[in-house]
Design a protein around this motif. Structure first.
Motif: not given
Ligand SMILES: C[S@@+](CC[C@H](N)C(=O)[O-])C[C@H]1O[C@@H](n2cnc3c(N)ncnc32)[C@H](O)[C@@H]1O
Length: 289
Positions: A14-15, A21, A105, A107, A147-150, A172, A176-177
């Protein structure tokens, strides 16, 4: 010459989507009539290229070769531009506004929209922020949250600032959650930052069911070369669905890629009148009262 190791630890599937992107932003910035102007993304991809090209990871290899589907690049660039505009608009309306980019990410939004005043938080998993820290300096107004957003403790740093207004964006990320994670997060944001604005991209729940799910997974894994754990888990049917999650959640407006008069969308634009295609992925804006 020794290659600078920026990714050094093995990052999760996922990371790793954050690299995709970033490369979309960089590739589009270097194209003719770019949708997005992101010179910093180009600089960062130039730094990452030697390491990615030596990796045996298929995603990394295709990124380093600049081999990305054109339509994906256009979509991701359109989305980044739109979220930049949302941010600028928020900052015009709220002079002491704080912005939190959830799942930021790699970005570089802060550098694209900085108005000289905003306090901007980039939040992502520790493994992503570790890479970001090697590439971009943190400042008083540009801060990282590894941190995880969770893990809701991250919210304390922001409540301590007693902000007048807060914009939270998840570009985006929510797909994934898990559903219960997104619901509980939105309710927690609502109670912690009453009156805040939430902007998030949503996946259509109809596409989570078979056989459509298999088509999406094949797209993610075969065409985008994502790892098998980077799959979509959460979707909604309509932007207004969130209003029923809790009183006070107020849908404001939404945005669909195919509605844009963007010539780089090409033939895809003919699908805009077919709701099934128009509404696969879209963005909605809410007030959390
Ligand atoms: C598709 S990328 C999008 C990155 C950025 N928002 C962009 O549009 O360029 C998805 C991002 O969500 C992050 N992500 C996924 N689950 C996450 C979580 N539980 N807490 C924080 N970030 C998370 C991933 O690590 C990844 O960087």
């Amino acid at each position: 010459m020794e290659i600078q190791k920026l990714l050094n630890t093995q990052i999760s599937d996922v990371a790793a989507t954050s690299l995709m992107t970033l490369y979309c932003h960089a590739l589009e910035s270097q194209s003719k009539d770019p949708i997005l102007d992101d010179p910093l993304a180009v600089e960062i991809t130039d730094k990452l290229n030697p390491e990615l090209s030596q990796s045996d990871n298929k995603l990394y290899q295709s990124l380093a070769k600049g081999k990305l589907e054109k339509k994906l690049v256009v979509h991701v660039a359109m989305r980044a531009k739109r979220y930049d505009d949302y941010t600028r608009n928020f900052l015009e309306r709220s002079h002491n506004g704080i912005v939190v980019n959830i799942g930021c990410g790699l970005d570089t939004r802060f550098h694209r929209i900085d108005n000289g005043k905003v306090i901007f938080y980039d939040l992502d998993l520790p493994e992503v922020i570790a890479v970001k820290r090697k590439l971009l300096p943190e400042t008083d107004r540009y801060r990282f949250i590894p941190s995880s957003v969770l893990n809701y403790e991250w919210m304390e740093a922001i409540t301590q600032l007693n902000p007048d207004s807060v914009l939270l964006m998840a570009e985006g990320v929510f797909m994934y959650l898990k559903e219960e994670e997104v619901k509980s997060l939105v309710l927690k944001l609502q109670s912690t930052f009453p009156g805040c604005e939430l902007i998030a991209e949503f996946f259509n729940a109809a596409w989570l069911k078979q056989p459509l799910r298999a088509i999406i997974n094949r797209k993610l894994q075969r065409d985008f070369k994502f790892g098998k754990d980077a799959t979509f888990k959460f979707g909604i049917k309509d932007s207004k669905d969130l209003d029923s999650w809790n009183p006070g959640i107020e849908f404001l407006d939404d945005w669909f890629y195919l509605d844009e008069p963007e010539k780089k969308l090409g033939l895809l634009r003919v699908l805009k009148d077919i709701p099934f295609f128009r509404k696969i992925l879209w963005t909605a804006r809410y007030k959390l009262n």
